[in-house]
Enzyme design. Structure first.
Site, short mmCIF file in Angstrom:
data_model
loop_
_atom_site.label_atom_id
_atom_site.label_comp_id
_atom_site.label_asym_id
_atom_site.label_seq_id
_atom_site.Cartn_x
_atom_site.Cartn_y
_atom_site.Cartn_z
N MET A 102 -7.74 4.84 -0.42
CA MET A 102 -9.14 4.80 -0.03
C MET A 102 -9.31 3.92 1.20
SD MET A 102 -10.95 4.33 -3.77
CE MET A 102 -9.83 3.01 -4.26
N GLY A 189 -11.48 -1.10 0.73
CA GLY A 189 -10.17 -0.54 1.07
C GLY A 189 -9.12 -0.79 0.00
N SER A 190 -8.54 0.26 -0.57
CA SER A 190 -7.65 0.07 -1.70
C SER A 190 -6.95 1.37 -2.07
CB SER A 190 -8.43 -0.47 -2.90
OG SER A 190 -9.65 0.23 -3.04
N ARG A 191 -6.40 1.42 -3.30
CA ARG A 191 -5.63 2.58 -3.72
C ARG A 191 -5.65 2.72 -5.24
NH1 ARG A 191 0.75 2.50 -2.32
NH2 ARG A 191 1.49 3.17 -4.34
#
Length: 232
Positions: A102, A189-191
């Site tokens: 993301m 912001g990440s995953r």
């Protein structure tokens, strides 16, 4: 009334976790505008971005226990067989991992990929390297859920990224969860990693854009092989 409904359906609601941030950005815009008027409009751009970041749109989720639905909006960054993180207690055998990255413009509300019961939730502190890198699965701060489904236990891991500094999870162990149900959010912001047991076949390709709660990323009990795609 028709115009009103059109406007109402077009405007995406902001998740309540974003209210303090949107308010803070707006107040900062007023202060900066008082100092130097052009700064107000520049700051308002960031205020609108903040509201956009915390958007929480409705999604239509396929209700099929053989399907695995994307837990996040973003780009499919990894499809491979790997050993799941030790804290998930899913064993030492490789599992199918599908990762969705993301960026700061994606919706960051996370949704359950399958229906089942939450067995455990495990938080692990760590660093904040770029979540798109493979080593982020091991090095970064993360929060992992194990969900008992009709096809066995699956893992769903929220991973903080380079900018992210806060993982939110409002699910609890032993609670039932539906596919597409909201369970958490990661700020900036990440995953998301999904670990699937034997029998799951990918239904997405690397680089494909996934939509949380809607895109089918894998399927169980299917005679079809992995999905084949091409760029055009």
């Amino acid at each position: 009334m028709s115009l009103f409904n059109t406007v109402r359906n077009t405007i995406v609601p902001v998740h309540k976790e974003g209210y303090p941030f949107v308010a803070a950005f707006f107040v900062a815009s007023l202060v900066l505008g008082w100092i130097f008027k052009p700064l107000f409009w520049i700051a308002m751009i960031f205020t609108l971005w903040c509201a956009y970041f915390f958007r929480d749109p409705e999604r239509v989720t396929p209700q099929d226990d053989d399907l695995v639905i994307s837990p996040a909006d973003g780009k499919v960054s990894t499809i491979q067989m790997v050993t799941p993180p030790a804290e998930l207690n899913l064993g030492s055998e490789p599992m199918l991992r599908i990762s969705v990255f993301m960026n700061v413009f994606n919706c960051h509300v996370n949704r359950a990929p399958m229906r089942g019961r939450i067995v455990s939730i495990n938080y692990r502190s760590g660093s904040f390297v770029n979540a798109e890198l493979d080593k982020a699965s091991e090095d970064n701060e993360r929060n992992g859920l194990v969900i008992e489904t009709r096809h066995g236990q699956i893992g769903v891991v929220q991973i903080a990224g380079l900018v992210a500094r806060r993982i939110l999870c409002w699910a609890n162990p032993n609670e039932p969860v539906d596919a597409g149900e909201r369970f958490g959010l990661i700020r900036f912001g990440s995953r998301l990693d999904v670990f699937l047991p034997a029998g799951a076949a990918p239904r997405v390709s690397l680089g494909q854009t996934a939509v949380a709660g809607e895109t089918v990323i894998a399927e169980f009990a299917s005679a079809k092989g992995p999905v084949i795609s091409r760029r055009s």
